[in-house]
Structure formats: structure tokens, C-alpha cells
Design a protein around this motif. Structure first.
Motif: not given
Length: 202
Positions: A63-90
Motif C-alpha cells: 500500500a505504501r509503495a503504490h500510494q493507495l489506502p489499504l482498503d482500496e488495495l484489497v478491493g473493498a467495495p465503494v459504498t457511496g457513503d461519505p463516512r469511512v467504512h474500514m473493512r476488517p481483516l482476519h
């Protein structure tokens, strides 16, 4: 639970092709990504092909190398909601919730660790970086070099992650931990109120 597990498997399975697509869009070679992240070419190739599952540490470096947020790197879906929804990892029975989106600098996470997890003897690991841990609830066992300590709510530990370290939950209840993780040499600075001078000093 089965549906959640299937959903997680789907997310993990999609990470490899997504990493490959991001690299190709940026016209970068595996060797160039390897140089930027410190991850070997063979490991990167296995990640892209699905031959190796990504770990949180590998994803943070990419994520740091590609300058992308972590959730974007793993393909978390865009909700259209202005609030930030962080996708949990397990990982290893723990739930890890990213609390920051910026790809560089200090990253914040919330760890939810089930009771008596992980089981078995500690297996300390080392890697580049600096970590700050704050116990929100429950108990945290931290093995750091020659030290083996129990942290309780409100207690903090910070350490160079090049020192062999391991942490887990020895208690009968789930533990919640706030973690700040930064590149080597970048520390978290916590402000506290100054102590009152004792009477007669000054």
C-alpha cells in the motif's frame, strides 16, 4: 459465520489479481516493486498468482509503495457513503480493523483478540518498523526480547519491531488493542499533562 468465511476467502482470493493489475497499470516490473517494498520477487509473484496468501505486513508495504489506502488495495467495495467504512481483516483468529486510510507514515489499527489467543508457545517475529500498543480492554501478553509482561487497560508499550516480539491474549475475555505502526525511525508521540511541581520546588 459460514457466509462471513466465504466472503473473506473471496476477498483474499481477489487480492492477487488486483495486485497484478495495479502493478501493470503503473507499468512497474516485479523487480521495481521488490526494490520499493523489500519483498522478494518470488514472494510478489506468488502473491499475484494466488500461490501465497497476503499478510497484513505485506499489504502495508505494498500500500505504501503504490500510494493507495489499504482498503482500496484489497478491493473493498465503494459504498457511496461519505463516512469511512474500514473493512476488517482476519488474521490468526484476530480481527484487525484499519483506522487510517493514508498509505504513508504511521498507520492505526484496532485489534480484537479472542480469549487465550493465540494458543501454544509464543513465536516472536522481527520486521522493519516501530509499534505503539495501547490496551483498551482485556489483557495483553507482550513478549519483547528478554521481557515477558502483561499489560492491562490503559497501559502502553512501544518498541522497535526489529526486536523479536509477540503478543497475545492470555485472559478469559476478548482484548481490544489500539496499535500505531510506523516505518523504521518514525515513532508515535503521546502528549501528557505536565506533572505539578512539588511544593518548595521552582
Amino acid at each position: 459465520m459460514a457466509e462471513d468465511a466465504q466472503g473473506l476467502e473471496g476477498v483474499l482470493d481477489a487480492v492477487g489479481p488486483r495486485l497484478k493489475e495495479i502493478r501493470r497499470q503503473r507499468r512497474a516490473t516485479l523487480a521495481q516493486v521488490s526494490e520499493a517494498t523489500g519483498i522478494s520477487v518470488s514472494t510478489l509473484s506468488r502473491l499475484e498468482s494466488g500461490g501465497r496468501r497476503p499478510t497484513l505486513e505485506l499489504l502495508l508495504r505494498l500500500a505504501r509503495a503504490h500510494q493507495l489506502p489499504l482498503d482500496e488495495l484489497v478491493g473493498a467495495p465503494v459504498t457511496g457513503d461519505p463516512r469511512v467504512h474500514m473493512r476488517p481483516l482476519h488474521r490468526h483468529g484476530m480481527t484487525i480493523v484499519p483506522l487510517t486510510r493514508r498509505p504513508g507514515g504511521i498507520q492505526a489499527f484496532k485489534f480484537i483478540i479472542p480469549a487465550r489467543n493465540p494458543a501454544g508457545e509464543p513465536t516472536p517475529q522481527v520486521h522493519e518498523g516501530y509499534e505503539w500498543l495501547y490496551v483498551l480492554s482485556g489483557r495483553l501478553r507482550l513478549v519483547l526480547g528478554e521481557h515477558d509482561v502483561i499489560l492491562t487497560p490503559g497501559e502502553v508499550a512501544e518498541f522497535d519491531t526489529r526486536v523479536p516480539h509477540w503478543f497475545g491474549n492470555p485472559g478469559p475475555q476478548a482484548a481490544e488493542i489500539l496499535s500505531l505502526f510506523g516505518p523504521q525511525g518514525e515513532r508515535a508521540h503521546v502528549r501528557t499533562r505536565p506533572r505539578r511541581s512539588r511544593e518548595g520546588e521552582g
